[in-house]
Design an enzyme around this catalytic site. Structure first.
Site, mmCIF file in Angstrom:
data_model
loop_
_atom_site.group_PDB
_atom_site.id
_atom_site.type_symbol
_atom_site.label_atom_id
_atom_site.label_comp_id
_atom_site.label_asym_id
_atom_site.label_seq_id
_atom_site.Cartn_x
_atom_site.Cartn_y
_atom_site.Cartn_z
ATOM 1 C CG HIS A 168 -2.018 -0.914 1.270
ATOM 2 N ND1 HIS A 168 -2.263 -1.784 2.309
ATOM 3 C CD2 HIS A 168 -3.005 -1.114 0.372
ATOM 4 C CE1 HIS A 168 -3.357 -2.488 2.045
ATOM 5 N NE2 HIS A 168 -3.823 -2.100 0.875
ATOM 6 C CB CYS A 255 -2.984 -2.020 8.765
ATOM 7 S SG CYS A 255 -1.439 -1.814 7.946
HETATM 8 C C1 CIR Z 1 -3.427 -7.665 3.232
HETATM 9 O O1 CIR Z 1 -2.607 -8.167 2.464
HETATM 10 O O2 CIR Z 1 -4.427 -7.093 2.846
HETATM 11 C C2 CIR Z 1 -3.178 -7.776 4.717
HETATM 12 N N1 CIR Z 1 -2.494 -9.000 4.999
HETATM 13 C C3 CIR Z 1 -2.381 -6.595 5.226
HETATM 14 C C4 CIR Z 1 -3.105 -5.298 5.130
HETATM 15 C C5 CIR Z 1 -2.304 -4.144 5.634
HETATM 16 N N2 CIR Z 1 -3.074 -2.946 5.604
HETATM 17 C C6 CIR Z 1 -2.587 -1.733 5.396
HETATM 18 O O3 CIR Z 1 -1.404 -1.594 5.076
HETATM 19 N N3 CIR Z 1 -3.420 -0.721 5.462
#
Ligand code: CIR
Length: 260
Positions: A168, A255
């Site tokens: 991201h 996150c």
């Molecule tokens: C994913 O791959 O969607 C999750 N394992 C990690 C999400 C992390 N979120 C973020 O950076 N906002």
């Protein structure tokens, strides 16, 4: 005067469930340990609460292994919230699960309905604009729909690019105050932060770039001493949280919460 880019009265989090071991990851560097993760998650919630904010803690969702990463499901702004449409198919159902909590908090709740995709991790709200990184999870149609929605609330969206191989946009940057950004060199090299004050994460500590300024403190992952020292010298109060388990799923400090 309050600064809505980092002064918040509330946050939403969701505890990880047993299914977290099946969470998405770009590379398998080990299975997260739920016990350790719950401990780190509790410390994170305590850090948010210690600033005086109210934290709404949601129950685990076993059907959605990545549901603890609530940031990707919505964008919260002072005038309203927008439900996202995650690019990861396994995460799309998390949005409906978040909706009731946001209904309770926002009178104006909008929705990205598709066909585009967008995840909250690609969105950085600064004092002057909203930056959205195109990534494997966020496409032009998603950015376009968000742009239309937030225009109603007076925001300009600028589309930028999340570097290839980076999950991201905010994996590589954080907002420290309305005009100051913590960024990896690789992201800043794209020129997306021109006109801002940028602090570079020291080489080798790139994983520390995903932090959050939440009221007074900057909450960052533990284990990055040069970044912590740099922030301290720049006048920020640093709080460190163990992020080793979330990191196995490419997750970081931003996150784990929605902040508003
Ligand atoms: C994913 O791959 O969607 C999750 N394992 C990690 C999400 C992390 N979120 C973020 O950076 N906002």
């Amino acid at each position: 005067m309050t600064d809505p880019t980092y002064q918040f009265t509330r946050a939403i989090t969701r505890r990880p469930g047993q299914s977290v071991i099946d969470g998405l990851r770009a590379e398998d560097i080990g299975t997260p340990d739920l016990g350790n993760m719950l401990e780190a998650h509790a410390a994170y919630v305590t850090a948010l609460q210690s600033t005086g904010a109210k934290v709404i803690e949601l129950e685990p969702l076993e059907a959605f292994p990545d549901a603890l990463f609530v940031e990707d499901t919505a964008l919260c702004l002072p005038k309203g919230a927008v439900l996202m449409r995650p690019g990861a198919p396994s995460r799309r159902g998390e949005v409906a699960e978040m909706k009731p909590a946001l209904r309770d908090c926002f009178e104006d709740l909008r929705e990205v309905t598709g066909p585009g995709h967008i995840e909250g991790g690609d969105i950085l709200v600064t004092g002057r604009e909203i930056l959205v990184g195109r990534s494997d999870r966020t496409d032009a149609a998603g950015v376009g729909q968000l742009t239309e929605i937030v225009a109603d609330w007076g925001y300009a969206v600028r589309e930028v690019i999340t570097p290839p191989g980076v999950l991201h946009f905010k994996t590589d940057c954080s907002l420290l105050d309305a005009e100051t950004i913590l960024s990896t060199r690789r992201l800043d090299a794209s020129g997306c932060f021109e006109g801002y004050r940028v602090l570079h994460v020291p080489e080798g500590e790139e994983a520390a770039a995903n932090a959050i300024r939440f009221n007074d403190p900057v909450i960052m992952a533990a284990g990055f001493p040069r970044t912590a020292e740099m922030l301290d010298r720049a006048g920020f109060r640093v709080v460190e949280i163990d992020n080793r388990e979330s990191a196995k799923l490419d997750g970081g400090m931003s996150c784990l919460s929605l902040r508003f």
